[in-house]
Design an enzyme around this catalytic site. Structure first.
Site, PDB file in Angstrom:
ATOM      1  N   LYS A  54     -11.789   0.995 -30.762  1.00  0.00           N
ATOM      2  CA  LYS A  54     -12.421   1.579 -29.575  1.00  0.00           C
ATOM      3  C   LYS A  54     -12.471   3.104 -29.703  1.00  0.00           C
ATOM      4  O   LYS A  54     -13.481   3.733 -29.386  1.00  0.00           O
ATOM      5  CB  LYS A  54     -11.664   1.154 -28.309  1.00  0.00           C
ATOM      6  CG  LYS A  54     -11.899  -0.318 -27.984  1.00  0.00           C
ATOM      7  CD  LYS A  54     -10.947  -0.893 -26.963  1.00  0.00           C
ATOM      8  CE  LYS A  54     -11.181  -2.412 -26.878  1.00  0.00           C
ATOM      9  NZ  LYS A  54     -10.207  -3.134 -26.072  1.00  0.00           N
ATOM     10  N   GLN A  98      -4.933  -2.150 -22.341  1.00  0.00           N
ATOM     11  CA  GLN A  98      -5.114  -3.258 -23.293  1.00  0.00           C
ATOM     12  C   GLN A  98      -4.253  -4.452 -22.873  1.00  0.00           C
ATOM     13  O   GLN A  98      -3.045  -4.332 -22.671  1.00  0.00           O
ATOM     14  CB  GLN A  98      -4.732  -2.785 -24.706  1.00  0.00           C
ATOM     15  CG  GLN A  98      -5.006  -3.799 -25.799  1.00  0.00           C
ATOM     16  CD  GLN A  98      -6.505  -4.067 -26.020  1.00  0.00           C
ATOM     17  OE1 GLN A  98      -7.330  -3.152 -25.972  1.00  0.00           O
ATOM     18  NE2 GLN A  98      -6.852  -5.327 -26.238  1.00  0.00           N
ATOM     19  N   ASP A 121     -13.436  -1.858 -17.840  1.00  0.00           N
ATOM     20  CA  ASP A 121     -13.286  -3.254 -18.268  1.00  0.00           C
ATOM     21  C   ASP A 121     -13.749  -4.206 -17.162  1.00  0.00           C
ATOM     22  O   ASP A 121     -13.853  -5.405 -17.373  1.00  0.00           O
ATOM     23  CB  ASP A 121     -11.806  -3.549 -18.563  1.00  0.00           C
ATOM     24  CG  ASP A 121     -11.575  -3.913 -20.017  1.00  0.00           C
ATOM     25  OD1 ASP A 121     -12.561  -3.976 -20.769  1.00  0.00           O
ATOM     26  OD2 ASP A 121     -10.410  -4.141 -20.383  1.00  0.00           O
TER      27      ASP A 121
END
Ligand code: NDP
Length: 295
Positions: A54, A98, A121
């Site tokens: 990322k 994450q 997200d």
């Protein structure tokens, strides 16, 4: 019939190039580079690779990124403190925690603490709610489902009135993808481990999306001739013939389904590359929203 291959790698590369152009235009207009912060708790090697990729992708399109790595013993209160600091930083437009988090941390509490405007997200319950409600404008769409929709759009697959079947109902893929397909006017069936006669359910699909995590589960006789098949699954299986001793396969038996489908995504090189591209797209979107309406 041999299916058209929907090349996610190429589609993602084009999208990243478009994002890089927009980031450069922002810079030329004097706006700050979009910034993404990632938070990784613990030392899971797979998560570390995802996070590294990322940051690399951010650099390639001219975005700046901050990586925060915390020890596995980090308390929930400490993690919430880190999220609060990132919420307050003007140079951070997107925050990604994450997953999975260590078992002693309540993931929902952490996700719910992320500023909804920085939730790139799209896991915050408020943002999922906007996705689910008719007539609302969602701030973001979750990255993997948004990637699937982008592939369908680029390939001009008709969705209005089409029968779409989504295999899988996870928070991260199946459920939000089903919501996006409904928003695109498809008639959606969500199938899962309790669904009876999966093969028959799948055979009714004009668009079939597999997101189950079971290697090569979808066989050719589950697929309507000419249907569009999107394979989200990423599964590593043993392969003595491969140099590494293993290889990646999807949730679809690719070779036989490609003989029957109208269009199909491969694994690897289908949905996988789209996820990070959509994360970049959401981060740019968050930065643009902040520039237009500073909070
Ligand atoms: P989850 O394990 O969270 O969810 C799997 C879903 O599939 C559940 O809804 C489950 O049903 C259903 N399911 C499992 N086994 C069966 C079965 N035998 N028959 C019918 N339904 C079944 O997985 P994710 O959604 O997180 O991921 C799915 C796949 O997508 C994985 O291979 C993962 O690696 C991949 N993935 C790929 C990404 C990418 O970037 N391309 C990103 C995220 C995931 P139930 O709810 O009843 O348990």
């Amino acid at each position: 019939m041999t299916a058209t291959i929907l090349d996610g790698k190429a589609i993602a590369a084009r999208l990243r190039a478009e994002i890089a152009t927009q980031v450069a235009a922002r810079g030329a207009a004097g706006a700050a580079a979009p910034g993404l912060a990632t938070v990784l708790v613990g030392d899971d090697p797979a998560s570390a690779v995802y996070v590294r990729n990322k940051h690399k992708a951010c650099a390639e399109v001219g975005m700046h990124s901050i990586g925060i790595q915390l020890p596995v013993a980090t308390s929930q209160a400490e993690l919430l403190g880190v999220v609060a600091e990132l919420n307050a930083r003007a140079d951070v437009h997107g925050i990604l925690v994450q997953l999975p988090l260590p078992a002693h941390i309540d993931a929902l509490a952490v996700i719910s603490a992320i500023d909804v405007h920085k939730d790139v997200d799209c896991l915050h319950p408020e943002n999922v709610g906007l996705l689910a409600q008719k007539g609302r404008q969602p701030r973001f769409a979750p990255c993997t489902p948004a990637g699937v929709m982008h592939i369908l759009q680029v390939a001009s697959i008709p969705l209005a009135g089409a029968n779409a079947v989504v295999l899988g109902r996870s928070n991260i893929v199946g459920m939000p993808l089903s919501l996006l397909l409904v928003r695109a006017d498809a008639t959606v069936t969500i199938a899962h481990s309790r669904t009876r006669d999966l093969a028959a359910v799948c055979r009714a699909a004009d668009v079939l999306v597999a997101a189950v995590g079971v290697p090569e589960m979808v066989r050719s006789d589950w697929v309507k001739p000419g249907a569009t098949v999107i394979d989200v699954g990423i599964n590593r299986i043993a392969d003595p013939a491969a140099k590494s001793g293993s290889r990646l396969v999807g949730d679809v038996a690719y070779a036989e389904v490609a003989e029957r489908a109208g269009a199909i995504t491969p694994v690897p090189g289908g949905v996988g590359p789209m996820t990070i591209a959509m994360l970049l797209s959401n981060t740019l979107r968050a930065a643009e929203a902040e520039t237009k309406e500073p909070r």
